[in-house]
Design an enzyme around this catalytic site. Structure first.
Site, PDB file in Angstrom:
ATOM      1  N   GLN A 191      49.765  11.800  -8.338  1.00  0.00           N
ATOM      2  CA  GLN A 191      48.876  10.785  -8.179  1.00  0.00           C
ATOM      3  C   GLN A 191      48.212  10.125  -9.329  1.00  0.00           C
ATOM      4  O   GLN A 191      47.523   8.897  -9.294  1.00  0.00           O
ATOM      5  CB  GLN A 191      47.482  11.281  -7.286  1.00  0.00           C
ATOM      6  CG  GLN A 191      47.894  11.532  -6.037  1.00  0.00           C
ATOM      7  CD  GLN A 191      46.794  12.266  -5.250  1.00  0.00           C
ATOM      8  OE1 GLN A 191      46.757  13.535  -4.771  1.00  0.00           O
ATOM      9  NE2 GLN A 191      45.734  11.617  -5.003  1.00  0.00           N
ATOM     10  N   PHE A 222      47.361  13.938  -0.959  1.00  0.00           N
ATOM     11  CA  PHE A 222      46.182  14.546  -0.615  1.00  0.00           C
ATOM     12  C   PHE A 222      45.171  15.115  -1.269  1.00  0.00           C
ATOM     13  O   PHE A 222      44.192  15.848  -1.270  1.00  0.00           O
ATOM     14  CB  PHE A 222      46.431  15.869   0.508  1.00  0.00           C
ATOM     15  CG  PHE A 222      47.273  15.002   1.756  1.00  0.00           C
ATOM     16  CD1 PHE A 222      47.002  13.990   2.316  1.00  0.00           C
ATOM     17  CD2 PHE A 222      48.809  15.502   1.738  1.00  0.00           C
ATOM     18  CE1 PHE A 222      47.738  13.425   3.387  1.00  0.00           C
ATOM     19  CE2 PHE A 222      49.622  15.028   2.762  1.00  0.00           C
ATOM     20  CZ  PHE A 222      49.211  14.021   3.519  1.00  0.00           C
ATOM     21  N   GLU A 226      46.235  14.854  -7.990  1.00  0.00           N
ATOM     22  CA  GLU A 226      45.538  14.214  -8.750  1.00  0.00           C
ATOM     23  C   GLU A 226      45.516  14.800 -10.053  1.00  0.00           C
ATOM     24  O   GLU A 226      45.681  13.946 -11.122  1.00  0.00           O
ATOM     25  CB  GLU A 226      44.099  14.014  -8.263  1.00  0.00           C
ATOM     26  CG  GLU A 226      43.125  13.140  -9.332  1.00  0.00           C
ATOM     27  CD  GLU A 226      41.540  13.038  -8.502  1.00  0.00           C
ATOM     28  OE1 GLU A 226      41.537  13.198  -7.209  1.00  0.00           O
ATOM     29  OE2 GLU A 226      40.806  12.632  -9.340  1.00  0.00           O
ATOM     30  N   ARG A 304      30.542  15.609  -5.745  1.00  0.00           N
ATOM     31  CA  ARG A 304      30.451  14.967  -4.319  1.00  0.00           C
ATOM     32  C   ARG A 304      29.764  15.416  -3.253  1.00  0.00           C
ATOM     33  O   ARG A 304      29.327  15.213  -2.067  1.00  0.00           O
ATOM     34  CB  ARG A 304      31.937  14.507  -4.121  1.00  0.00           C
ATOM     35  CG  ARG A 304      31.953  13.358  -3.179  1.00  0.00           C
ATOM     36  CD  ARG A 304      33.304  12.800  -3.064  1.00  0.00           C
ATOM     37  NE  ARG A 304      33.566  11.642  -3.697  1.00  0.00           N
ATOM     38  CZ  ARG A 304      33.531  10.400  -3.486  1.00  0.00           C
ATOM     39  NH1 ARG A 304      32.658   9.797  -2.269  1.00  0.00           N
ATOM     40  NH2 ARG A 304      33.805   9.226  -4.351  1.00  0.00           N
ATOM     41  N   ARG A 336      41.525  15.538  -0.007  1.00  0.00           N
ATOM     42  CA  ARG A 336      40.598  14.412   0.721  1.00  0.00           C
ATOM     43  C   ARG A 336      39.431  14.729   1.099  1.00  0.00           C
ATOM     44  O   ARG A 336      39.045  15.786   1.956  1.00  0.00           O
ATOM     45  CB  ARG A 336      41.804  14.400   2.064  1.00  0.00           C
ATOM     46  CG  ARG A 336      41.644  13.156   2.743  1.00  0.00           C
ATOM     47  CD  ARG A 336      42.709  13.044   3.751  1.00  0.00           C
ATOM     48  NE  ARG A 336      43.161  11.780   4.370  1.00  0.00           N
ATOM     49  CZ  ARG A 336      44.071  11.407   5.025  1.00  0.00           C
ATOM     50  NH1 ARG A 336      44.905  12.383   5.426  1.00  0.00           N
ATOM     51  NH2 ARG A 336      44.125  10.168   5.436  1.00  0.00           N
ATOM     52  N   PHE A 338      37.071  15.420  -1.056  1.00  0.00           N
ATOM     53  CA  PHE A 338      36.586  15.923  -2.551  1.00  0.00           C
ATOM     54  C   PHE A 338      35.148  16.324  -2.578  1.00  0.00           C
ATOM     55  O   PHE A 338      34.384  16.021  -3.101  1.00  0.00           O
ATOM     56  CB  PHE A 338      36.733  14.514  -3.255  1.00  0.00           C
ATOM     57  CG  PHE A 338      36.745  14.796  -4.842  1.00  0.00           C
ATOM     58  CD1 PHE A 338      38.006  14.966  -5.485  1.00  0.00           C
ATOM     59  CD2 PHE A 338      35.793  14.312  -5.517  1.00  0.00           C
ATOM     60  CE1 PHE A 338      38.240  15.140  -6.665  1.00  0.00           C
ATOM     61  CE2 PHE A 338      36.040  14.696  -7.044  1.00  0.00           C
ATOM     62  CZ  PHE A 338      37.121  14.821  -7.469  1.00  0.00           C
ATOM     63  N   THR A 434      33.237   8.843  -8.408  1.00  0.00           N
ATOM     64  CA  THR A 434      31.659   9.300  -8.812  1.00  0.00           C
ATOM     65  C   THR A 434      31.498   9.362 -10.241  1.00  0.00           C
ATOM     66  O   THR A 434      30.252   9.094 -10.829  1.00  0.00           O
ATOM     67  CB  THR A 434      31.474  10.663  -8.299  1.00  0.00           C
ATOM     68  OG1 THR A 434      32.596  11.685  -8.841  1.00  0.00           O
ATOM     69  CG2 THR A 434      31.376  10.940  -6.853  1.00  0.00           C
ATOM     70  N   ALA A 503      40.111   8.977  -4.568  1.00  0.00           N
ATOM     71  CA  ALA A 503      38.741   8.523  -4.174  1.00  0.00           C
ATOM     72  C   ALA A 503      38.738   7.238  -3.169  1.00  0.00           C
ATOM     73  O   ALA A 503      37.635   6.482  -3.106  1.00  0.00           O
ATOM     74  CB  ALA A 503      38.030   8.036  -5.503  1.00  0.00           C
ATOM     75  N   GLU A 706      40.000   8.944   2.732  1.00  0.00           N
ATOM     76  CA  GLU A 706      39.143   9.934   3.125  1.00  0.00           C
ATOM     77  C   GLU A 706      38.361  10.130   4.310  1.00  0.00           C
ATOM     78  O   GLU A 706      38.184  11.162   4.867  1.00  0.00           O
ATOM     79  CB  GLU A 706      38.577  10.363   1.642  1.00  0.00           C
ATOM     80  CG  GLU A 706      39.752  10.695   0.635  1.00  0.00           C
ATOM     81  CD  GLU A 706      38.703  10.942  -0.760  1.00  0.00           C
ATOM     82  OE1 GLU A 706      38.260   9.901  -1.034  1.00  0.00           O
ATOM     83  OE2 GLU A 706      38.665  11.929  -1.265  1.00  0.00           O
TER      84      GLU A 706
HETATM   85  N1  MTE Z   1      47.479   9.454   3.387  1.00  0.00           N
HETATM   86  C1  MTE Z   1      48.975  10.069   3.178  1.00  0.00           C
HETATM   87  N2  MTE Z   1      49.882   9.725   4.257  1.00  0.00           N
HETATM   88  N3  MTE Z   1      49.329  10.716   2.113  1.00  0.00           N
HETATM   89  C2  MTE Z   1      48.323  11.023   1.139  1.00  0.00           C
HETATM   90  O1  MTE Z   1      48.773  11.770   0.332  1.00  0.00           O
HETATM   91  N4  MTE Z   1      46.068  11.001   0.352  1.00  0.00           N
HETATM   92  C3  MTE Z   1      44.734  10.952   1.005  1.00  0.00           C
HETATM   93  C4  MTE Z   1      44.557   9.579   1.696  1.00  0.00           C
HETATM   94  N5  MTE Z   1      45.315   9.365   2.630  1.00  0.00           N
HETATM   95  C5  MTE Z   1      46.771  10.841   1.540  1.00  0.00           C
HETATM   96  C6  MTE Z   1      46.684   9.758   2.383  1.00  0.00           C
HETATM   97  C7  MTE Z   1      43.478  10.957  -0.035  1.00  0.00           C
HETATM   98  S1  MTE Z   1      43.075  12.530  -0.665  1.00  0.00           S
HETATM   99  C8  MTE Z   1      43.136   9.671  -0.850  1.00  0.00           C
HETATM  100  S2  MTE Z   1      42.274   9.812  -2.033  1.00  0.00           S
HETATM  101  C9  MTE Z   1      43.724   8.344  -0.373  1.00  0.00           C
HETATM  102  O2  MTE Z   1      44.754   8.568   0.685  1.00  0.00           O
HETATM  103  C10 MTE Z   1      44.363   8.003  -1.483  1.00  0.00           C
HETATM  104  O3  MTE Z   1      44.648   6.616  -1.319  1.00  0.00           O
HETATM  105  P1  MTE Z   1      43.916   5.335  -1.238  1.00  0.00           P
HETATM  106  O4  MTE Z   1      42.890   5.284  -2.234  1.00  0.00           O
HETATM  107  O5  MTE Z   1      44.540   4.238  -1.373  1.00  0.00           O
HETATM  108  O6  MTE Z   1      43.048   5.412   0.135  1.00  0.00           O
HETATM  109  N1  HPA Z   2      37.017  11.261  -5.752  1.00  0.00           N
HETATM  110  C1  HPA Z   2      38.515  11.695  -6.436  1.00  0.00           C
HETATM  111  N2  HPA Z   2      38.904  12.105  -7.376  1.00  0.00           N
HETATM  112  C2  HPA Z   2      37.811  11.769  -8.452  1.00  0.00           C
HETATM  113  C3  HPA Z   2      36.499  11.413  -8.092  1.00  0.00           C
HETATM  114  C4  HPA Z   2      36.106  11.172  -6.830  1.00  0.00           C
HETATM  115  O1  HPA Z   2      35.028  10.989  -6.554  1.00  0.00           O
HETATM  116  N3  HPA Z   2      35.807  11.662  -9.409  1.00  0.00           N
HETATM  117  C5  HPA Z   2      36.792  12.007 -10.356  1.00  0.00           C
HETATM  118  N4  HPA Z   2      37.970  12.277  -9.872  1.00  0.00           N
HETATM  119 MO1  MOS Z   3      41.694  12.076  -2.862  1.00  0.00          MO
HETATM  120  S1  MOS Z   3      40.908  13.813  -2.571  1.00  0.00           S
HETATM  121  O1  MOS Z   3      40.509  11.400  -3.834  1.00  0.00           O
HETATM  122  O2  MOS Z   3      43.083  12.208  -3.895  1.00  0.00           O
END
Ligand code: MTE
Ligand code: HPA
Ligand code: MOS
Length: 754
Positions: A191, A222, A226, A304, A336, A338, A434, A503, A706
């Site tokens: 990620q 998920f 990261e 968080r 997801r 966090f 954050t 995030a 999330e």
């Molecule tokens: N959806 C799918 N299909 N696969 C993933 O790995 N990760 C989740 C969420 N939805 C995830 C997902 C998490 S932890 C986050 S932070 C966000 O997607 C990241 O993508 P976004 O910032 O575009 O929402």
């Molecule tokens: N969310 C997800 N990842 C992060 C964050 C957060 O708030 N801060 C630092 N890494």
């Molecule tokens: Mo999502 S836990 O911020 O990758």
């Protein structure tokens, strides 16, 4: 727009790390990891492993030219253990062989002796022994100490939530290739391409410019990718730098489950006080976060938890303290939500506890205390754009909470061995990293001379549909067919210094950077068209691939205009940069305005218990969700459904178990269960709240990744409520997940299995 990946996914044509064609000479790496949770390595003998035909080399900490360090927030994690080991699964060496199979076989021949030390797996024990990742932090609002005397009702208790395995379908992995002059190109299932680039450069002792990281897409992250996608990529690159051959490191499922960290388990204490009219007056809580053996992202996750400790409620007097506790488990990491879900579970437990003692439904307490515009969060931000009351109202009018409650009561009084229960779960989730400096992104747009377009951003596609959203943005601004636009892989050479896709902010940050770049190009082309057609700029618009003047279609097409612009030597490439305005946070005061906005929602979960077996089925989940103005309902509804189910899994069936020796007992998919088609609710209904959205969100379409996970928390309390109607003496334990075993014990009191 349909998700642009759907067809590729269902026909198996989408390219993941393992689909990248292998270059001749590629070697394969398997990680040798610590078999004990804490100790000092007294000897390692690699002789037999090295004698295995096909084994090329075994790389250890001694082979590292730069720093043996992969810590992100705190420099406390070695790539390869040198003398001390701190968790089972900690990498010690990389066996490089002609095939994975050979490397696996060789791994069995490594002889290691470790002098064992005491193992801590419990966060409270770690806290007592002062084993902390960082000093504790406290968020405070008002004055709890002097509030208790004003409370008519006070309740105290403990709430525990367990970890969660990410179980991305694609395991961790990377493929590194030598380029000329000591440069290395890494394909990584990450990620955070920049995290991989930075850490690899640091371990190799070279500049970041010599490392290129490329991500086509990842098979789920998920949060688990990261930070924790990094070591495998670094190991592959280290192999390349030593052998000058391509090296691929992909973890097997079992290695992945054993070696990587998971969602943080938390153990927490709460104390909650109410006025006579049941307003929450004071709330105190102490969170013990099980961080594992190194910091990883734990300090940010812990923060968080504090941000979301009061969930969707306004409480005038709050004191929340959090400890990040160092244990001998793999470093736990982003997942997801966090840390938010863990904080919310505690206040929901406190409310459920209070409701039972007060003899009223929990949802009455919840509704009475909902956050409103102008209320202050414990971290100083003033709530605005709050949708909780309208969401609650929408739930009542669309789904009639009252009659659901009545039906369930009637059912329960006419059934003895089957009981139903329901719960409401409001969610308020802050959008932004954050850590304020992480809230920036860039995008690079090329318009080619035939009018087609190439887009690069820092966004990583992990199934959440961000690439589709990026394509929509460009297609909408240029007003051309999306078929003429290509979304490039995420690459550190095209877009540098990216934040991880996390995030829930990926579409907001990268989308707004992309919007800026596209708008600059659009203006250039509009000016060029005006020039060419001899009209004023304000009279020209580009629409549906054509140039319009004063509202009338001309003969000039987008493609022709682009060529005209090129011949006039107008720049057809633009780089956009976006940094979220207004946000800030002062860690000394623990106050500020950390979030661009909040996402709100409410879920109603209905469950039926088999009171003989302790099993349960979810009949329905009804959700009212604040999407703002969703830019892609298909993608966003998919995120709500997926998040809900993942949260329900965490709360009900996913049971991580480490024994006292720090060994993962739930280390396979036969002992660790995630929701499948049989365990999902029979119906899931999603009702979008009709709102304006916010300009802080891309196209007013709020972040959605999330927040829905936390709807799953309601599953716990629906079960809890159903048990109460079977066993009036049941005392809730607030100890998630609510597995069938725990349900059975709750229904019948303690069970004697002897
Ligand atoms: N959806 C799918 N299909 N696969 C993933 O790995 N990760 C989740 C969420 N939805 C995830 C997902 C998490 S932890 C986050 S932070 C966000 O997607 C990241 O993508 P976004 O910032 O575009 O929402
Ligand atoms: N969310 C997800 N990842 C992060 C964050 C957060 O708030 N801060 C630092 N890494
Ligand atoms: Mo999502 S836990 O911020 O990758």
């Amino acid at each position: 727009m349909k998700n642009i990946d759907s067809k590729g996914h269902v026909t198996g044509k989408s390219i993941y790390l393992d689909d990248i064609p292998i270059i001749q000479g590629t070697q394969f790496g398997v990680v040798f990891d610590s078999p004990v949770a804490h100790g000092t390595i007294t000897s390692i003998d690699y002789t037999k492993a090295l004698e295995t035909p096909g084994v090329i080399r075994i790389i250890t900490h001694e082979d590292i030219p730069g720093q043996n360090q992969i810590g992100g927030i705190i420099l406390d994690e070695q790539l390869f253990a040198s003398t001390e080991v701190h968790f089972v699964g900690q990498p010690i060496a990389l066996i490089i062989a002609e095939s994975n199979q050979i490397a696996f076989e060789a791994r069995k021949l490594i002889e290691i002796e470790i002098s064992k030390k005491d193992v801590i797996v419990d966060p409270r024990e770690a806290q007592q022994k002062d084993e902390l990742i960082i000093p504790p932090r406290t968020f405070e609002l008002g004055d709890t100490e002097n509030s208790w005397e004003n409370c008519a009702h006070i309740f105290e208790g403990q709430a525990d939530s367990n970890g969660q395995e990410h179980l991305y379908i694609e395991t961790q992995g990377a493929y590194a290739i030598p380029m000329e002059n000591g440069h290395i190109r890494i394909s990584s299932s990450t990620q955070g391409p920049t995290v991989v680039q930075r850490t690899t450069a640091n371990v190799l002792g070279i500049g970041m410019h010599k490392i290129e990281v490329d991500v086509i897409r990842i098979g789920g992250g998920f949060g688990g990718k990261e930070d924790q996608a990094t070591p495998w990529a670094v190991m592959a690159a280290l192999g390349v730098s030593i052998l000058n051959l391509p090296v691929k490191v992909v973890l097997s499922r079992l290695d992945d489950m054993r070696m990587t960290g998971k969602r943080h388990p938390y153990s927490s204490d709460y104390k909650i006080g109410f006025s006579k009219d049941l307003k929450i007056i004071a709330y105190e809580t102490t969170f013990y976060q099980n961080a594992g053996a190194a910091a990883d992202l734990s300090p940010a996750v812990m923060e968080r938890t504090l941000f979301h400790g009061t969930n969707s409620y306004f409480i005038p007097n709050v004191k929340m303290t959090a400890y990040s506790c160092k244990t001998n488990l793999p470093p736990n990491t982003a997942f997801r939500g966090f840390g938010g879900p863990q904080g919310m579970f505690v206040i929901e437990s406190a409310l459920s506890h209070a409701a039972k003692e007060l003899g009223i439904p929990t949802h009455e307490l919840q509704k009475l205390n909902l956050l409103k515009n102008g209320n202050e969060f414990p971290y100083g931000q003033i709530a605005d754009g709050v949708e909780l009351n309208s969401i609650w109202h929408e739930m009542e009018s669309k789904f009639d909470i009252g009659s659901i409650e009545k039906e369930i009561d009637e059912f329960n009084s006419s059934h003895t061995d089957v009981k139903k229960g329901f719960s409401l779960m409001p969610v308020t989730f802050g959008i932004s990293f954050t850590k304020t400096p992480m809230n920036q992104a860039r995008a690079l747009v090329h318009i080619y001379t035939d009018g087609s377009v190439g887009i690069s951003t820092g966004a990583v596609e992990m199934g959440q549909g961000v690439n589709t959203k990026m394509l929509q943005i460009a297609a909408q601004i240029f007003s051309i067919d999306s078929k003429c636009i290509k979304l490039e892989s995420t690459n550190t050479t095209r877009v540098a210094n990216t934040s991880p896709s996390a995030a829930s902010s990926t579409a907001d940050l990268n989308g707004k950077a992309l919007q800026k770049a596209c708008n600059v190009l659009l203006e250039r082309l509009t000016t060029c068209a005006a020039d060419h057609l001899n009209v004023s700029c304000t009279d020209v618009i580009l629409k549906d691939g054509m140039v319009y003047t004063n509202g009338n279609k001309t003969k000039l097409t987008w493609d022709q205009l682009v060529m005209i612009a090129f011949l006039k030597r107008i720049c057809l490439t633009e780089n956009g940069h976006y940094a979220t305005p207004t946000i800030n946070f002062d860690m000394n005061k623990e106050k500020g305005h950390p979030f661009a906005y909040h996402v709100y929602g409410l879920a109603l979960a209905q469950v039926t218990l088999d009171c003989i077996r302790g099993t349960y089925e979810f009949d329905a989940v009804k959700i009212v969700h604040d999407f703002g103005k969703t830019m892609n309902p298909d993608v966003d509804f998919g995120q709500v459904e997926g998040g809900l189910i993942q949260g329900m899994g965490w709360m009900t069936m996913e049971e991580i178990h480490y024994n006292d020796e720090g060994q993962l007992m739930s280390n396979t998919l036969s002992t660790y269960k995630i929701p499948d088609i049989y365990s999902v609710p029979k119906t899931v209904t999603i009702e979008p709240l009709d709102t304006e959205g916010t300009d802080m969100a891309i196209l007013k379409s709020k972040a959605v990744g999330e927040p829905p996970l936390m709807y799953g928390i309601g599953a716990y309390f629906a079960i809890d409520n159903a048990i109460k109607s079977f066993n009036p003496n049941f005392t809730s334990t607030f100890d998630a997940p609510f597995t069938h075993e725990k349900v059975l014990m709750g229904l019948h009191g303690s069970l004697d299995f002897e």
